[in-house]
Every structure is written in C-alpha cells, then in structure tokens.
Design a protein around this motif. Structure first.
Motif, short mmCIF file in Angstrom:
data_model
loop_
_atom_site.label_atom_id
_atom_site.label_comp_id
_atom_site.label_asym_id
_atom_site.label_seq_id
_atom_site.Cartn_x
_atom_site.Cartn_y
_atom_site.Cartn_z
N ALA A 70 -56.94 -11.51 -5.87
CA ALA A 70 -57.97 -11.68 -6.47
C ALA A 70 -57.63 -13.29 -7.03
O ALA A 70 -57.75 -13.39 -8.15
CB ALA A 70 -58.81 -11.10 -7.40
N SER A 71 -57.53 -14.34 -6.16
CA SER A 71 -57.28 -15.69 -6.64
C SER A 71 -58.45 -16.44 -7.09
O SER A 71 -58.30 -17.82 -7.36
CB SER A 71 -56.30 -16.37 -5.76
OG SER A 71 -56.82 -16.35 -4.43
N MET A 72 -59.43 -15.98 -6.72
CA MET A 72 -60.86 -16.90 -6.58
C MET A 72 -61.87 -16.27 -7.76
O MET A 72 -63.09 -16.53 -7.57
CB MET A 72 -61.36 -16.92 -5.34
CG MET A 72 -60.55 -17.61 -4.44
SD MET A 72 -61.29 -17.63 -2.70
CE MET A 72 -62.46 -18.84 -3.10
N ILE A 73 -61.58 -15.51 -8.75
CA ILE A 73 -62.36 -14.83 -9.60
C ILE A 73 -63.12 -15.90 -10.42
O ILE A 73 -64.32 -15.77 -10.39
CB ILE A 73 -61.79 -14.00 -10.70
CG1 ILE A 73 -60.82 -12.93 -9.94
CG2 ILE A 73 -62.59 -13.31 -11.72
CD1 ILE A 73 -60.13 -11.98 -10.75
N ASP A 74 -62.55 -17.14 -10.74
CA ASP A 74 -63.25 -18.03 -11.48
C ASP A 74 -64.22 -18.67 -10.41
O ASP A 74 -65.60 -19.17 -10.95
CB ASP A 74 -62.31 -19.40 -11.80
CG ASP A 74 -61.56 -19.02 -13.13
OD1 ASP A 74 -62.11 -18.63 -13.94
OD2 ASP A 74 -60.31 -19.13 -13.07
#
Length: 269
Positions: free
Chosen positions: A197-201
């Motif tokens: 989950a590297s795109m939560i922001d």
C-alpha cells in the motif's frame, strides 16, 4: 476500480428475505455463521444476532460492507434475513439449536459466492493502488480482521471480493474514547495489504470525498432500531447518531489514520 458515488438520494434500500432452509454451518467463523437458503431461491451466508457479539457484529457488517460498496469495492449483496422460530425446534445439533433460537427475527445475510476461493496475496499480485484503497478502508473502519492469517478476501469470477466486516468498529463494544478524532489503530501494522500500500496518501482525498456526511447518514440509517438497543445510550436514535458522528469525524480527520498507516508500513519495508 472506479469509485461509486452515484448514491445521492436519502434512502438506501436493502432487500428483505425469509430463511427457508438451514444448509450447513461455517464452523471456521467464530460466530458460527451458516449457509442458508431464502425464499428468493438464493443462498446466503447468514450472520446471527444470537451469536457471541450479538447485533454489534451485524451492525459492523452492514455499515462496513455498504461503505466499502460505495467506495467501489466488490461486496456480496447484503440483505436483511428473517429467521422463524421453527428453525430452532427442528435442528438436531444442540449448539446450533441454541443459536437459532436466540436468533429468531431479523438477521443479516450476504449473498453466497459459490465457487469462490480464498485470496492468496502471493499467488495473485495486487497493484499498489487497490492495496492502498483497501488499507484506507480498513483503517477508517478499524477492521482488525484482514491479516495474512485470515484475509477475508475472496477471488471470484477473476475479481477480488471483500467479505466479513463484522470485526470492524470494535470501539462500539465499550464505546471507550469513541469521540476522539485521533483515535489510534495499531492493528494496521498487521494488515495483509500494507506492504503493497504505497499510495495511501494519493487515495485519501478521493476516498474521503465519496463518503459525504449525507451518505454516512444514509448508510447508518439502514441499521434497524431493534439492533440499536445499546445500554450506553438512552435510545436507538442516540446510538445511531453516535455511529454517524464517529464515522463523519474519522473521515474528516483521515490524515491521522493515513499517517499512522504510512508509519506502520515504513517499519515493514
């Protein structure tokens, strides 16, 4: 996965079905759910109001599942399922008999995905965007039950389906610190999708914008009054209001659980 924000009216109608046949228990579930057949000829996974966590688990399943659906995830159809008192009289297994007797009335059913297989993150790669959206959802809902040991994800018709949100909103078992907008969710460190989950922001603003205050009111508004007899509040109306307030406040302050998830992920990679 496109976010589904087409629900703009003030009502969200769930179908009502009547249970006609108890098929088999799903003994891997702690609350002993079962596969049942209803009068519409479909099979459902039935969650019982008479199980250990009572209607709290049904509320979490309903609210968590419908929030996930509005965010564009694949969720089995959720229905209200009426269970007649006669079922408890004909069942031979004493444990199941007691459960059925305690669950007479309105329960919750999820459409049974026949032939679905448990999702294996090692066998089926998931892209970072979808992984981030799932982590965001579960951090919002405080869902402690999406781990490598039990993903509560199914692979069905070449698509990923989210199931079993009954362990979400766990604060409502005690209502401890429920008004805190910065409430921590340390269990996010165990989330099966967190490493990817590297795109939560990046998904935070999009996800938050879909869950408008009016949509949260609509979803919480589907909870039957008879499930809201919580001794912590003076009336079902006040209990319902508390769920709305918690979710609206947590969404408005989503940056706190987003930062917490990002911090937990950095400790893993």
């Amino acid at each position: 996965m496109n976010l589904q924000n087409e629900i703009t009216d003030s009502t969200l109608l769930l179908r009502n079905v009547n249970v006609t046949r108890y098929v088999t228990p799903l003994r891997e579930g702690g609350s002993l759910p079962a596969i049942v057949e209803a009068d519409d000829q479909f099979l459902y996974v039935l969650k019982f109001r008479g199980a250990g966590q009572g209607t709290k688990a049904l509320i979490a399943e309903l609210v968590g599942g419908e929030i996930a659906r509005r965010l564009g995830f694949r969720i089995p159809e959720i229905v209200f399922a009426n269970l007649d008192s006669a079922f408890g009289k004909i069942e031979g297994d004493e444990e199941i008999q007691d459960l059925l007797k305690a669950s007479t009335g309105l329960n919750l059913g999820l459409h049974y995905l026949s032939g679905a297989i448990t999702f294996d993150p090692l066998a089926t790669p998931i892209d970072p965007l979808l992984a981030s959206k799932i982590v965001w959802l579960d951090a919002l809902l405080l869902n402690v039950d999406r781990t490598a040991r039990n993903t509560n994800l199914l692979w069905w018709h070449k698509e990923l389906w989210l199931i079993d949100h009954g362990a979400s909103l766990y604060f409502h078992h005690s209502w401890n610190d429920w008004e805190n907008p910065k409430r921590l969710f340390p269990n996010v460190k165990d989330h099966v999708m967190l490493p990817k989950a590297s795109m939560i922001d990046a998904v935070n603003e999009e996800m938050s914008s879909v869950l408008t205050p009016s949509l949260i009111e609509t979803i919480v508004g589907t909870i039957p009054d008879e499930w809201l007899n919580d001794p912590f509040f003076e009336s079902p109306a006040l209990t319902r209001k508390a769920y709305v307030q918690f979710l609206q406040t947590r969404i408005a302050n989503s940056i706190f659980f987003v930062n917490e998830a990002n911090h937990a992920r950095k400790s893993l990679i």
